[in-house]
Design a protein around this motif. Structure first.
Motif, mmCIF file in Angstrom:
data_model
loop_
_atom_site.group_PDB
_atom_site.id
_atom_site.type_symbol
_atom_site.label_atom_id
_atom_site.label_comp_id
_atom_site.label_asym_id
_atom_site.label_seq_id
_atom_site.Cartn_x
_atom_site.Cartn_y
_atom_site.Cartn_z
ATOM 1 N N ALA A 19 0.834 -1.204 0.000
ATOM 2 C CA ALA A 19 0.000 0.000 0.000
ATOM 3 C C ALA A 19 0.870 1.256 0.000
ATOM 4 C CB ALA A 19 -0.916 0.002 1.219
ATOM 5 N N GLY A 20 0.571 2.156 -0.937
ATOM 6 C CA GLY A 20 1.291 3.430 -0.967
ATOM 7 C C GLY A 20 2.507 3.458 -1.867
ATOM 8 N N ASP A 21 2.780 2.335 -2.558
ATOM 9 C CA ASP A 21 3.910 2.284 -3.492
ATOM 10 C C ASP A 21 3.362 2.241 -4.917
ATOM 11 O OD1 ASP A 21 6.405 1.900 -4.720
ATOM 12 O OD2 ASP A 21 6.282 -0.276 -4.505
ATOM 13 N N PRO A 22 3.575 3.293 -5.738
ATOM 14 C CA PRO A 22 4.307 4.534 -5.449
ATOM 15 C C PRO A 22 3.480 5.558 -4.665
ATOM 16 C CG PRO A 22 3.511 4.562 -7.709
ATOM 17 C CD PRO A 22 3.145 3.212 -7.151
ATOM 18 N N ASN A 23 2.124 5.405 -4.680
ATOM 19 C CA ASN A 23 1.255 6.247 -3.852
ATOM 20 C C ASN A 23 -0.086 5.529 -3.695
ATOM 21 O OD1 ASN A 23 -0.577 7.063 -6.069
ATOM 22 N ND2 ASN A 23 1.212 8.193 -6.825
ATOM 23 N N LEU A 24 -0.919 6.024 -2.796
ATOM 24 C CA LEU A 24 -2.166 5.310 -2.484
ATOM 25 C C LEU A 24 -3.191 5.377 -3.611
ATOM 26 C CD1 LEU A 24 -2.511 6.077 1.317
ATOM 27 C CD2 LEU A 24 -2.288 3.812 0.289
ATOM 28 N N ASP A 25 -3.143 6.413 -4.438
ATOM 29 C CA ASP A 25 -4.074 6.474 -5.577
ATOM 30 C C ASP A 25 -3.799 5.319 -6.539
ATOM 31 O OD1 ASP A 25 -5.298 8.690 -4.595
ATOM 32 O OD2 ASP A 25 -4.136 10.132 -5.780
ATOM 33 N N VAL A 26 -2.503 5.068 -6.795
ATOM 34 C CA VAL A 26 -2.132 3.962 -7.682
ATOM 35 C C VAL A 26 -2.519 2.627 -7.040
ATOM 36 C CG1 VAL A 26 -0.204 2.733 -8.772
ATOM 37 C CG2 VAL A 26 -0.301 5.231 -8.864
ATOM 38 N N THR A 27 -2.278 2.481 -5.742
ATOM 39 C CA THR A 27 -2.658 1.235 -5.048
ATOM 40 C C THR A 27 -4.146 0.967 -5.195
ATOM 41 O OG1 THR A 27 -0.908 1.627 -3.400
ATOM 42 C CG2 THR A 27 -2.570 -0.014 -2.845
ATOM 43 N N ILE A 46 0.977 -3.464 4.612
ATOM 44 C CA ILE A 46 1.086 -2.192 5.330
ATOM 45 C C ILE A 46 2.572 -1.909 5.496
ATOM 46 C CG2 ILE A 46 0.630 -0.995 7.516
ATOM 47 C CD1 ILE A 46 -1.957 -2.565 7.749
ATOM 48 N N PRO A 47 3.081 -0.827 4.890
ATOM 49 C CA PRO A 47 4.534 -0.599 4.931
ATOM 50 C C PRO A 47 5.046 -0.411 6.354
ATOM 51 C CG PRO A 47 3.398 1.323 4.040
ATOM 52 C CD PRO A 47 2.375 0.246 4.170
ATOM 53 N N ARG A 64 9.647 3.258 -0.141
ATOM 54 C CA ARG A 64 9.008 4.198 -1.069
ATOM 55 C C ARG A 64 7.643 4.631 -0.543
ATOM 56 N NH1 ARG A 64 11.114 0.519 -5.003
ATOM 57 N NH2 ARG A 64 9.087 -0.503 -5.236
ATOM 58 N N ALA A 65 6.881 3.666 -0.022
ATOM 59 C CA ALA A 65 5.534 3.966 0.477
ATOM 60 C C ALA A 65 5.591 4.897 1.693
ATOM 61 C CB ALA A 65 4.810 2.669 0.825
ATOM 62 N N LEU A 66 6.512 4.613 2.607
ATOM 63 C CA LEU A 66 6.639 5.466 3.797
ATOM 64 C C LEU A 66 7.100 6.865 3.407
ATOM 65 C CD1 LEU A 66 8.203 2.846 6.248
ATOM 66 C CD2 LEU A 66 5.892 3.793 6.371
ATOM 67 N N ALA A 67 8.026 6.942 2.443
ATOM 68 C CA ALA A 67 8.516 8.251 1.972
ATOM 69 C C ALA A 67 7.391 9.051 1.311
ATOM 70 C CB ALA A 67 9.671 8.059 1.003
ATOM 71 N N ALA A 68 6.403 8.332 0.733
ATOM 72 C CA ALA A 68 5.265 9.003 0.090
ATOM 73 C C ALA A 68 4.210 9.449 1.111
ATOM 74 C CB ALA A 68 4.637 8.072 -0.943
ATOM 75 N N GLY A 69 4.478 9.196 2.411
ATOM 76 C CA GLY A 69 3.562 9.657 3.465
ATOM 77 C C GLY A 69 2.443 8.690 3.799
ATOM 78 N N THR A 70 2.625 7.420 3.453
ATOM 79 C CA THR A 70 1.586 6.416 3.728
ATOM 80 C C THR A 70 1.488 6.131 5.225
ATOM 81 O OG1 THR A 70 2.099 5.406 1.605
ATOM 82 C CG2 THR A 70 0.793 4.083 3.131
ATOM 83 N N THR A 71 0.267 6.153 5.746
ATOM 84 C CA THR A 71 0.023 5.803 7.148
ATOM 85 C C THR A 71 -1.083 4.747 7.202
ATOM 86 O OG1 THR A 71 -1.727 7.443 7.451
ATOM 87 C CG2 THR A 71 0.550 8.175 7.893
ATOM 88 N N ASP A 73 -3.886 4.861 8.867
ATOM 89 C CA ASP A 73 -5.208 5.490 8.710
ATOM 90 C C ASP A 73 -5.504 5.816 7.246
ATOM 91 O OD1 ASP A 73 -6.375 5.475 11.264
ATOM 92 O OD2 ASP A 73 -5.096 7.136 11.908
ATOM 93 N N LYS A 74 -4.492 6.276 6.517
ATOM 94 C CA LYS A 74 -4.698 6.572 5.092
ATOM 95 C C LYS A 74 -4.985 5.288 4.311
ATOM 96 C CE LYS A 74 -1.864 10.784 4.854
ATOM 97 N NZ LYS A 74 -0.561 11.325 4.373
ATOM 98 N N ILE A 75 -4.378 4.175 4.740
ATOM 99 C CA ILE A 75 -4.641 2.886 4.089
ATOM 100 C C ILE A 75 -6.086 2.454 4.348
ATOM 101 C CG2 ILE A 75 -4.024 0.426 3.997
ATOM 102 C CD1 ILE A 75 -1.117 1.324 4.703
#
Length: 258
Positions: A19-27, A46-47, A64-71, A73-75
């Motif tokens: 989740a979140g790689d490269p961003n959550l929209d793509v996931t 979950i990264p 990559r996912a963590l660097a993109a700000g994935t949390t 709650d956002k997942i």
């Protein structure tokens, strides 16, 4: 039979995505596209900063996912959006630390509310399942256990406790694509079925249609992670179409094993 076990009425193909790689929209788009391409159940990673069971491919995806700000709650929010577009069964794959930090009870409540069916925690030994099992049961989350090709007594104990499917680890060591899988998966599956007639899905190292076909002939389902995460790394935001093609190929190979 619960929703997770219904997946295995035919041979199942189970892809994994971080989740979140490269961003959550793509996931989000990827999960919907994989379901449309024939995925029977989708694992969502979950990264985590220290994913001990993962090889370099998924470690880098986590970074990559963590660097993109994935949390977390956002997942959860992303899964809620996915649920408006597909009812494909979903499993979270995470480590015990993020669940504890979030609060086990609160984590299960929010995950189930979002529409997640199952939980896989590779760094939680089966013997320590009581750390999470009460919270899972309280909220109707199916806890999935991993069984490695080691002790037969342990495999049978895991099978007896299983309410979803047994995640049979095809290779010792961390996740990652392997050119050859030497474990006798058929023997492992036989051991599980002798103890409890529950589905068995094989993961760790499977990447080609030929490997998928052979593993599906021995088990009820095939799990593929690193090969898909590699495609995400290669294509970035343009990964949805190449991964859809790959999922269709792998699903076709799994069906051929029926």
């Amino acid at each position: 039979m619960n929703r997770v076990q219904e997946v295995f009425q035919n041979k199942a193909f189970i892809p994994f995505v971080t989740a979140g790689d490269p961003n959550l929209d793509v996931t989000e788009r990827l999960i919907v596209a994989m379901a449309e391409a024939g995925a029977d159940l989708i694992e969502i990673g979950i990264p985590f900063s220290d994913p001990v069971a993962e090889g370099i491919v998924i470690q880098e995806a986590d970074q990559r996912a963590l660097a993109a700000g994935t949390t977390t709650d956002k997942i959860f929010d992303m899964v809620k959006r996915v649920r408006t577009k597909t009812d494909v069964p979903l499993a979270f794959m995470t480590y015990i630390n993020p669940v504890f930090v979030y609060g086990a009870d609160r984590f299960m409540e929010h995950a189930v509310e979002a529409g997640v069916d199952a939980l896989i925690v590779p760094d939680m030994p089966f013997e320590e399942r009581e750390e999470l099992l009460p919270a899972c049961k309280a909220h109707g989350m199916t806890l999935i256990y991993l069984a490695a090709p080691t002790s037969s007594q342990r495999v049978k104990a895991i099978a007896r406790e299983t309410e979803g499917f047994v995640y049979c680890v095809s290779s010792l060591g961390v996740t990652g694509v392997r050119s050859e899988i030497t474990t006798d998966v058929g023997a492992m599956v036989k051991m599980v079925k002798e103890a409890n007639n529950v589905p068995c899905a094989v993961g760790f190292g499977i990447s080609t249609p030929d490997q998928a076909r052979r593993m599906a002939a021995a088990a009820d389902g095939v799990i593929v992670g690193s090969a898909i995460v590699k495609l995400v790394a290669k294509y970035g935001e343009d990964c949805v179409e190449p991964i859809s093609r790959y999922v269709r190929e792998m699903k076709a190979a799994v069906i051929e094993a029926e």
